[in-house]
Design a protein around this motif. Structure first.
Motif, PDB file in Angstrom:
ATOM      1  N   ILE A 165     -87.521 -51.335  63.678  1.00  0.00           N
ATOM      2  CA  ILE A 165     -86.559 -51.910  64.613  1.00  0.00           C
ATOM      3  C   ILE A 165     -87.266 -52.912  65.518  1.00  0.00           C
ATOM      4  N   THR A 166     -86.470 -53.705  66.216  1.00  0.00           N
ATOM      5  CA  THR A 166     -86.987 -54.559  67.280  1.00  0.00           C
ATOM      6  C   THR A 166     -86.780 -53.833  68.600  1.00  0.00           C
ATOM      7  N   LEU A 167     -87.855 -53.605  69.318  1.00  0.00           N
ATOM      8  CA  LEU A 167     -87.782 -52.881  70.582  1.00  0.00           C
ATOM      9  C   LEU A 167     -87.220 -53.769  71.690  1.00  0.00           C
ATOM     10  N   GLU A 168     -86.931 -53.153  72.833  1.00  0.00           N
ATOM     11  CA  GLU A 168     -86.364 -53.909  73.947  1.00  0.00           C
ATOM     12  C   GLU A 168     -87.268 -55.033  74.418  1.00  0.00           C
ATOM     13  N   ASN A 169     -88.587 -54.866  74.235  1.00  0.00           N
ATOM     14  CA  ASN A 169     -89.522 -55.913  74.666  1.00  0.00           C
ATOM     15  C   ASN A 169     -89.689 -57.015  73.628  1.00  0.00           C
ATOM     16  N   GLY A 170     -88.930 -56.928  72.526  1.00  0.00           N
ATOM     17  CA  GLY A 170     -88.980 -57.954  71.491  1.00  0.00           C
ATOM     18  C   GLY A 170     -89.996 -57.703  70.395  1.00  0.00           C
ATOM     19  N   GLU A 171     -90.837 -56.680  70.572  1.00  0.00           N
ATOM     20  CA  GLU A 171     -91.839 -56.367  69.561  1.00  0.00           C
ATOM     21  C   GLU A 171     -91.273 -55.455  68.486  1.00  0.00           C
ATOM     22  N   GLN A 172     -91.928 -55.465  67.329  1.00  0.00           N
ATOM     23  CA  GLN A 172     -91.512 -54.586  66.252  1.00  0.00           C
ATOM     24  C   GLN A 172     -92.019 -53.172  66.511  1.00  0.00           C
ATOM     25  N   GLY A 173     -91.176 -52.205  66.239  1.00  0.00           N
ATOM     26  CA  GLY A 173     -91.543 -50.816  66.433  1.00  0.00           C
ATOM     27  C   GLY A 173     -90.779 -49.919  65.487  1.00  0.00           C
ATOM     28  N   THR A 174     -90.610 -48.677  65.883  1.00  0.00           N
ATOM     29  CA  THR A 174     -90.023 -47.672  64.999  1.00  0.00           C
ATOM     30  C   THR A 174     -88.980 -46.846  65.735  1.00  0.00           C
ATOM     31  N   GLU A 175     -87.851 -46.641  65.079  1.00  0.00           N
ATOM     32  CA  GLU A 175     -86.918 -45.607  65.518  1.00  0.00           C
ATOM     33  C   GLU A 175     -87.237 -44.353  64.712  1.00  0.00           C
ATOM     34  N   PHE A 176     -87.586 -43.296  65.418  1.00  0.00           N
ATOM     35  CA  PHE A 176     -87.966 -42.030  64.793  1.00  0.00           C
ATOM     36  C   PHE A 176     -86.804 -41.062  64.939  1.00  0.00           C
ATOM     37  N   ASN A 177     -86.146 -40.766  63.831  1.00  0.00           N
ATOM     38  CA  ASN A 177     -85.074 -39.776  63.792  1.00  0.00           C
ATOM     39  C   ASN A 177     -85.577 -38.526  63.088  1.00  0.00           C
ATOM     40  N   CYS A 178     -85.320 -37.384  63.676  1.00  0.00           N
ATOM     41  CA  CYS A 178     -85.748 -36.116  63.086  1.00  0.00           C
ATOM     42  C   CYS A 178     -84.618 -35.110  63.225  1.00  0.00           C
ATOM     43  N   TRP A 179     -84.254 -34.473  62.116  1.00  0.00           N
ATOM     44  CA  TRP A 179     -83.256 -33.416  62.211  1.00  0.00           C
ATOM     45  C   TRP A 179     -83.562 -32.300  61.225  1.00  0.00           C
ATOM     46  N   GLU A 180     -83.073 -31.123  61.558  1.00  0.00           N
ATOM     47  CA  GLU A 180     -83.173 -29.985  60.663  1.00  0.00           C
ATOM     48  C   GLU A 180     -81.813 -29.306  60.621  1.00  0.00           C
ATOM     49  N   THR A 181     -81.292 -29.114  59.411  1.00  0.00           N
ATOM     50  CA  THR A 181     -79.999 -28.481  59.215  1.00  0.00           C
ATOM     51  C   THR A 181     -80.206 -27.066  58.698  1.00  0.00           C
ATOM     52  N   PHE A 182     -79.491 -26.132  59.306  1.00  0.00           N
ATOM     53  CA  PHE A 182     -79.616 -24.717  58.995  1.00  0.00           C
ATOM     54  C   PHE A 182     -78.330 -24.198  58.362  1.00  0.00           C
ATOM     55  N   GLY A 183     -78.468 -23.338  57.349  1.00  0.00           N
ATOM     56  CA  GLY A 183     -77.326 -22.711  56.716  1.00  0.00           C
ATOM     57  C   GLY A 183     -77.652 -21.292  56.303  1.00  0.00           C
ATOM     58  N   GLY A 184     -76.655 -20.568  55.797  1.00  0.00           N
ATOM     59  CA  GLY A 184     -76.841 -19.169  55.422  1.00  0.00           C
ATOM     60  C   GLY A 184     -76.272 -18.237  56.481  1.00  0.00           C
ATOM     61  N   VAL A 185     -76.176 -16.971  56.142  1.00  0.00           N
ATOM     62  CA  VAL A 185     -75.521 -16.026  57.044  1.00  0.00           C
ATOM     63  C   VAL A 185     -76.299 -15.815  58.342  1.00  0.00           C
ATOM     64  N   LEU A 186     -77.598 -16.098  58.341  1.00  0.00           N
ATOM     65  CA  LEU A 186     -78.410 -15.916  59.542  1.00  0.00           C
ATOM     66  C   LEU A 186     -78.469 -17.167  60.426  1.00  0.00           C
ATOM     67  N   ALA A 187     -77.881 -18.263  59.969  1.00  0.00           N
ATOM     68  CA  ALA A 187     -77.991 -19.519  60.708  1.00  0.00           C
ATOM     69  C   ALA A 187     -77.371 -19.419  62.097  1.00  0.00           C
ATOM     70  N   LEU A 188     -76.221 -18.783  62.201  1.00  0.00           N
ATOM     71  CA  LEU A 188     -75.583 -18.663  63.508  1.00  0.00           C
ATOM     72  C   LEU A 188     -76.385 -17.765  64.442  1.00  0.00           C
ATOM     73  N   VAL A 189     -77.101 -16.800  63.880  1.00  0.00           N
ATOM     74  CA  VAL A 189     -77.986 -15.974  64.692  1.00  0.00           C
ATOM     75  C   VAL A 189     -79.128 -16.831  65.237  1.00  0.00           C
ATOM     76  N   VAL A 190     -79.685 -17.681  64.379  1.00  0.00           N
ATOM     77  CA  VAL A 190     -80.741 -18.601  64.809  1.00  0.00           C
ATOM     78  C   VAL A 190     -80.230 -19.512  65.916  1.00  0.00           C
ATOM     79  N   LYS A 191     -79.016 -20.033  65.738  1.00  0.00           N
ATOM     80  CA  LYS A 191     -78.444 -20.937  66.744  1.00  0.00           C
ATOM     81  C   LYS A 191     -78.267 -20.232  68.080  1.00  0.00           C
ATOM     82  N   ALA A 192     -77.705 -19.012  68.037  1.00  0.00           N
ATOM     83  CA  ALA A 192     -77.447 -18.276  69.275  1.00  0.00           C
ATOM     84  C   ALA A 192     -78.741 -17.868  69.970  1.00  0.00           C
ATOM     85  N   THR A 193     -79.743 -17.515  69.183  1.00  0.00           N
ATOM     86  CA  THR A 193     -80.989 -16.990  69.741  1.00  0.00           C
ATOM     87  C   THR A 193     -81.971 -18.089  70.119  1.00  0.00           C
TER      88      THR A 193
END
Length: 214
Positions: A165-193
């Protein structure tokens, strides 16, 4: 990978966003799941530099407060050949496509403080390591999925994108996106805890990378 943008804007006073969101599609499991944790920041470094920092596990102990170390499995498959100079293969201690290991997790975010003990270990296998060019995005993507549970019990996959990406200062840089998706019967327990804690740690992970490279 498609995901909804967060409502928070990256600014000088708010350089990192992190939140629990609806499930975001991941490479292995596709759409679905129970929830995801999503974090984003902008970094004054090239996407290839950011990717190399994540791949070089021997240096995690220098910057990674959440997961400062990993034990790589000697049974990991040999690295595939690549023609992209930003994805070199064969470096000792670097994550490759198909690498397996056990990550030392510090849920309190104190992994770099001497004497602190890990919360647990998390098995993993690298599922994606590739350039990305779709939807006018240029950069790199790495992903790994958790191991150790039956799919119906709990499954998760973490995706990291480093987008030029182009940063606010006009220089080239990086947008770092990170995500983790959880599923399964224990996922809601993980979310709550651990939902709030995961939001904090994913934010720390972004801040750690940003601070080390800038």
């Amino acid at each position: 990978m498609p995901y909804s943008p967060t409502s928070e804007t990256i600014t000088a006073t708010n350089p990192v966003t992190s939140s629990v969101v609806a499930p975001i599609p991941v490479p292995t499991y596709g759409p679905g799941g129970s929830f995801a944790v999503f974090a984003r920041t902008h970094i004054s470094a090239q996407p290839s530099t950011c990717l190399s920092l994540i791949r070089d596990t021997s240096n995690w102990r220098k910057w990674n407060t959440f997961c400062p170390s990993i034990t790589l499995s000697p049974k990991s498959p040999p690295p595939p050949a690549t023609s992209d100079p930003a994805i070199p293969t064969g470096n000792e201690g670097w994550l490759e496509l198909g690498t397996t290991g056990a990550i030392d997790v510090f849920m309190s975010g104190d992994g770099l403080i001497p004497g602190r003990k890990r919360s647990r270990t998390q098995g993993m296998i690298v599922t994606v390591l590739s350039p990305m060019t779709e939807n006018e995005k240029k950069g790199y993507r790495i992903a790994w999925k958790g191991t150790g549970y039956s799919h119906w019990q709990l499954h998760s996959e973490r995706v990291m994108e480093f987008i030029s990406i182009t940063l606010e200062n006009g220089e080239q840089g990086t947008e770092f996106n990170c995500w983790e998706t959880f599923g399964g019967v224990l996922a809601l327990v993980v979310k709550a805890t651990y939902g709030h804690t995961l939001v904090e740690r994913f934010g720390d992970y972004q801040r750690d990378v940003k601070a080390f490279l800038e």
